[in-house]
Design an enzyme around this catalytic site. Sequence first.
Site, short mmCIF file in Angstrom:
data_model
loop_
_atom_site.label_atom_id
_atom_site.label_comp_id
_atom_site.label_asym_id
_atom_site.label_seq_id
_atom_site.Cartn_x
_atom_site.Cartn_y
_atom_site.Cartn_z
CG HIS A 191 15.00 0.01 6.87
ND1 HIS A 191 14.52 -0.30 8.11
CD2 HIS A 191 13.97 0.52 6.15
CE1 HIS A 191 13.24 0.04 8.16
NE2 HIS A 191 12.88 0.54 6.99
NE ARG A 298 11.62 2.55 2.79
CZ ARG A 298 11.29 1.65 1.84
NH1 ARG A 298 11.79 1.73 0.64
NH2 ARG A 298 10.49 0.64 2.15
NE ARG A 335 8.61 6.71 5.16
CZ ARG A 335 8.97 5.43 5.21
NH1 ARG A 335 8.06 4.50 5.19
NH2 ARG A 335 10.23 5.10 5.27
CD GLU A 435 4.91 2.47 8.58
OE1 GLU A 435 5.65 1.69 7.96
OE2 GLU A 435 5.24 3.65 8.82
CG ASN A 458 8.50 -3.44 4.05
OD1 ASN A 458 8.12 -4.37 3.38
ND2 ASN A 458 9.15 -2.41 3.55
CG ASP A 459 7.54 -0.88 9.87
OD1 ASP A 459 8.34 -1.61 10.48
OD2 ASP A 459 7.86 0.22 9.38
NE ARG A 469 11.37 -3.54 8.10
CZ ARG A 469 10.92 -2.42 7.56
NH1 ARG A 469 10.02 -1.69 8.21
NH2 ARG A 469 11.31 -2.02 6.39
CB CYS A 506 4.53 1.89 -0.43
SG CYS A 506 4.49 2.30 1.32
C1 PEP Z 1 6.84 -0.34 5.31
O1 PEP Z 1 6.97 -0.42 6.54
O2 PEP Z 1 6.24 -1.18 4.63
C2 PEP Z 1 7.45 0.78 4.58
C3 PEP Z 1 7.20 0.95 3.31
O3 PEP Z 1 8.30 1.59 5.25
P1 PEP Z 1 9.80 1.20 5.66
O4 PEP Z 1 10.17 -0.06 4.91
O5 PEP Z 1 10.67 2.35 5.30
O6 PEP Z 1 9.70 0.98 7.12
MG MG Z 2 7.65 1.28 7.68
#
Ligand code: PEP
Ligand code: MG
Length: 583
Positions: A191, A298, A335, A435, A458-459, A469, A506
């Site tokens: 993040h 977010r 979200r 995710e 990402n997750d 990550r 996303c």
């Molecule tokens: C993800 O996990 O891809 C996502 C978009 O959410 P975040 O990056 O906020 O965990």
């Molecule tokens: Mg996520």
Amino acid sequence: MEVYRGIPVYPGVVIGPALLLDTEGYLIPQRSITASEVVDEFERLKVGIRDAAIEVRSNQAIIATKVGTQYGAILGAHAQMIEDPFLLGEIESLISKKFFTAEYALSLVMRKHIKEIQSLPDARMASRATDLFDIEKQILGKLIGQRKEGINSLNEPVVILAHDLSPSETAKLNTKLVHAFATEAGGRTSHTSILAGALEIPAVVGLGKFISEVTGGDIVIVDGNAGLLIIDPDAETLRRYQKTQTDIVSLDASLESLRDLPAITQDGVEIKLLGNIEFPHETKHCLDKGAQGIGLYRTEFLFMGKDAVPTEDEQFEAYKEVVQAMGKDRPVVIRTLDLGGDKLAAYSNLHIPEKNPFLGLRSIRLCLRNIGLFKTQLRAILRASVYGNIQLLFPMISTVLELRQAKMIVSEVKEDLFDEKVPFNKDIPIGTMIEVPSAAILSELMAKEVSFFSIGTNDLVQYTLAADRSNEDVASLYNPGDPAVLRLIEMVVKSAKHSNVALNVCGEMSGDLIYTMLFLGLGIRQLSVSPHSIPEIKQFIRMVNLKDAENVAKEAMRQQTARDVNNYLREQTRKLLPDSLMY
Ligand code: PEP
Ligand code: MG
């Protein structure tokens, strides 16, 4: 000159003086003195050393009383090192011969010794370097004393260098003066990295150890395209990078003309491009870059920068600001709270320390445990829904039951608002993030519960490959091109199509040019990306023929390793866009 290679997380090139955060925590603006100031500088140094030793000895006494003499002795050894006449001599010599300030001379001497210790073959001995970092910090703290300047009181542009930055530290950076950052730790989709996009400053993370090689005030280059940190660049490198800075400005200007054009393939298929945001003010950036809406807001960042949970009205104002900025028709996907993992709120009552925070009580799980908190947010979102086209998205859903529970809470909040005669959009679309691998595997069932999916790569990558990550040590495993990830994405596309559920992607993968043809070829028609990526993705989509993209996707799905997938996709992307700075 030293060059370090890391993970690029926000493009652009910045050349500027370094501000080291880990050891100093504050800026040392002045590096040299005049010959007439040498004697005063010696005196300052001696006072600094004396005061640091006094403080360390007093801490030694406290620890000895509370914990035991043997533990206090550790600090006794620190005090002895601080008072070591040899150390004083080394620092004085740099002050008198090179006319350096006491702080700068101290840093140079300590970094030399730290490097020597770190290079010892015995790992336990090498780890003693932390003692020297500690000692440096103690003396620096005293030396800088009253002119101690926090990161919030910068007065000249700097490049922040740190071992790591937490998402909340990053969110607080003043981008008028912090022009870039580079960290030893961190992964591509941590993040902290995502925030570099929100702050629009070039950044490189996961560089490995470099802090001991650099001193506050050194000139550095952060190359956010290639993922490089260059310390003390030579004249030729400086010249080259000054030219790159000019090239980037003209590339941005040339992409600007695309803003009002659709993202449409050569054979006429339109792709929707939306923006990901963390803060309401980013809507402007999204509109400037031609976003057709907000695909991911977010909201947890509203909670992270505060000393207490934001009230319903504070949240309502933030959501209303976003939706009003985007206008009546553009979608705004809000979200619900995704706190936890590395996104911790400043106030601690929400988080109990966990052994595995990424697998713990984060996100929707935290909300379902704190119904009051969840309902307050839902009320604020629903109240804002009358101002435009808001859609509600749940993060981290891992079971069908969890999704149903979250929806049930929304129904309760709607009933309350109805009874109170508070207006809201009763048909607000509800979607779920996909995710977690279980959600992808069960996407066929999840599709019956919602009107849209948003794949959070990402997750999804992190949980599919069991690779954190934000940990640079497993960055090679954490790979969006892994065939296991691609198969899950393909599965979700099929479920969405079968049940006529809208689909968006996303995670950061959606803004990575090498995956654009794959997504289009798999049948994905909407991407939500960091706003800065929109123009180049759009330019690329306008060059692609969908039939070709389908063949590329088929071939990519046949590959057996992430490396093969990525090499193949990079090669196909280069064929159409040979000069891009983005991959
Ligand atoms: C993800 O996990 O891809 C996502 C978009 O959410 P975040 O990056 O906020 O965990
Ligand atoms: Mg996520």
